[in-house]
Design an enzyme around this catalytic site. Structure first.
Site, PDB file in Angstrom:
ATOM      1  N   GLU A   1      22.540  78.477  31.731  1.00 27.13           N
ATOM      2  CA  GLU A   1      22.456  78.511  33.183  1.00 27.13           C
ATOM      3  C   GLU A   1      22.169  77.110  33.710  1.00 27.13           C
ATOM      4  OE1 GLU A   1      19.540  81.579  34.185  1.00 27.13           O
ATOM      5  OE2 GLU A   1      20.073  82.660  32.350  1.00 27.13           O
TER       6      GLU A   1
ATOM      7  N   GLU B   1      20.276  84.096  43.257  1.00 29.06           N
ATOM      8  CA  GLU B   1      19.325  85.084  42.740  1.00 29.06           C
ATOM      9  C   GLU B   1      17.958  84.782  43.329  1.00 29.06           C
ATOM     10  OE1 GLU B   1      17.255  86.400  38.465  1.00 29.06           O
ATOM     11  OE2 GLU B   1      18.949  85.009  38.489  1.00 29.06           O
TER      12      GLU B   1
END
Length: 410
Positions: free
Chosen positions: A214, A325
């Site tokens: 990520e 997120e």
């Protein structure tokens, strides 16, 4: 630090406390439990031992305007080389970039606050944000510092407190992903929440064998102690349980760049109805050695994750994902007001909403290609939503984000 010292002295004078105490595991202990100054001193000793291990000797130190200290560490002394499989290794030379990649490594960009003074790290060193006692004391425990909390990972999960507005592609073999995203400073209303925008490169099932790489930007008061958007990376090979960490807080990612500090604040940022500032990100698998490389900005190679760190990602990714997120802790009894992206819904469009543009993937032959078989997911659309588009200038793109708590998100 003075406050910690004062509390320790006070605790030695008064050995039994009735205040709530948080254990190393992050759980609240009963109010009538004895407070042991010896265990607190041992905790501080463990923290200081960890700091001596993680903060490597610096050949130069740079003070950032936001209070960060950036240490210029000799490349072969960086935390990655504490790993048993990497001891004695040297960073690899840059790999062949994917075909169709239009960026070069020649732009001397200023993308981070710490570079504003004109100071830089010498060749042969890497800039590393120094970890402090305060950083660790904000975490629930030393063991969990620098790690995401283990959870049952599912993209359609609504019970974990993690909420998404993302575009993803699956059902194929992927060898990388690339996009540009604009950077904001969303409001995070609880110390233990965060707001991030990132690329995920994923393989394995969504069980305990999940592998992810990520990279993106995040606001995390718990991790960094402020509300600045920061360039970050993360990796795991077991669904966030025991492996992996943020940035360089464990051995794993090998940094090769002396101009980018992972975990440092990004500057400038986008402003509502004003100038938009975006960053390019690409993660791809080097066809020659199989390692996963990271590119930031206009072609700055940051470094790589060695292939041996992973199980499924040792071969290829089975999903790529782009978007936002947040964590919703419901600490006030209702949905958080933590913002995603700009804090505005996708429908407000350019200059107001947050975006990703020019989304691409890397195929088996190291070609950059447009995405196909796309899926959109906003698991709480009244709080944060997403809207996709396609045109010549921006290719596949989307707007996303939202304010969190509002009349449609109680």
């Amino acid at each position: 630090m003075l406050l910690v010292a004062f509390l320790l002295v006070a605790s030695l004078l008064s050995p039994v406390q009735s205040l709530p105490i948080v254990s190393d595991s992050g759980h609240l202990l009963p109010s009538n439990q004895t407070f042991h100054p010896g265990s607190e001193l041992n905790k501080l000793k463990r923290i200081r031992a960890y700091l001596r291990k993680i903060n490597k000797p610096a050949v130069k130190t740079i003070q950032s305007p936001d209070g960060d200290v950036i240490d210029c560490v000799l490349s072969h002394l960086q935390p990655a080389f504490d790993h048993p499989k990497l001891q004695g290794h040297k960073p690899l030379d840059p790999p062949e970039r994917p075909k169709g990649n239009d960026t070069t490594d020649t732009v001397a960009e200023s993308l981070q606050l710490w570079t504003q003074s004109g100071e830089s790290c010498p060749e042969g060193t890497v800039p590393i944000r120094r970890t402090t006692e305060k950083d660790i004391l904000r975490a629930s425990s030393l063991r969990r510092y620098g790690r995401k909390r283990a959870r049952h990972v599912r993209r359609d999960s609504t019970g974990s407190g993690h909420e998404h507005a993302v575009l993803f592609a699956n059902g194929d073999r992927f060898y990388g992903a690339k996009a540009s995203m604009n950077v904001w400073a969303p409001r995070v209303t609880d110390q233990y929440e965060f707001s991030l925008s990132q690329i995920w490169v994923i393989s394995g099932s969504f069980g305990h064998d999940l592998n992810t790489i990520e990279a993106g930007w995040q606001v995390s008061p718990e991790l960094y102690g402020d509300n600045n958007p920061r360039f970050f990376t993360y990796w795991t090979t077991d669904a966030y349980q025991a492996t992996g960490c943020y940035n360089l807080l464990c051995s794993g990612f090998i940094q090769t760049n002396n101009r980018v500090a992972i975990g440092a604040a990004i500057y400038p940022r986008s402003s509502y109805k004003g100038r938009q500032f975006d960053i390019g990100l690409m993660v791809w698998k080097d066809p020659k050695h199989g390692h996963w490389w990271l590119e930031f900005g206009s072609g700055l190679l940051v470094g790589y994750w060695p292939a041996f760190l992973f199980s499924h990602l040792r071969n290829h990714a089975s999903m790529v994902q782009f978007g936002g997120e947040i964590v919703n802790s419901r600490s006030s009894g209702f949905h958080t007001s933590t913002q995603m992206g700009s804090g505005h819904f996708a429908g407000e469009g350019f200059g107001r909403a947050s975006y990703f543009r020019n989304l691409q993937v890397v195929d088996w032959d190291n070609n950059l290609l447009p995405l196909s078989n796309l899926h959109l997911l906003a698991d709480h659309p009244g709080c944060y939503n997403i809207r996709k588009g396609r045109n010549i200038a921006w290719g596949t793109h989307f707007y996303y984000g939202g304010p969190g708590r509002n009349v449609r998100c109680p």
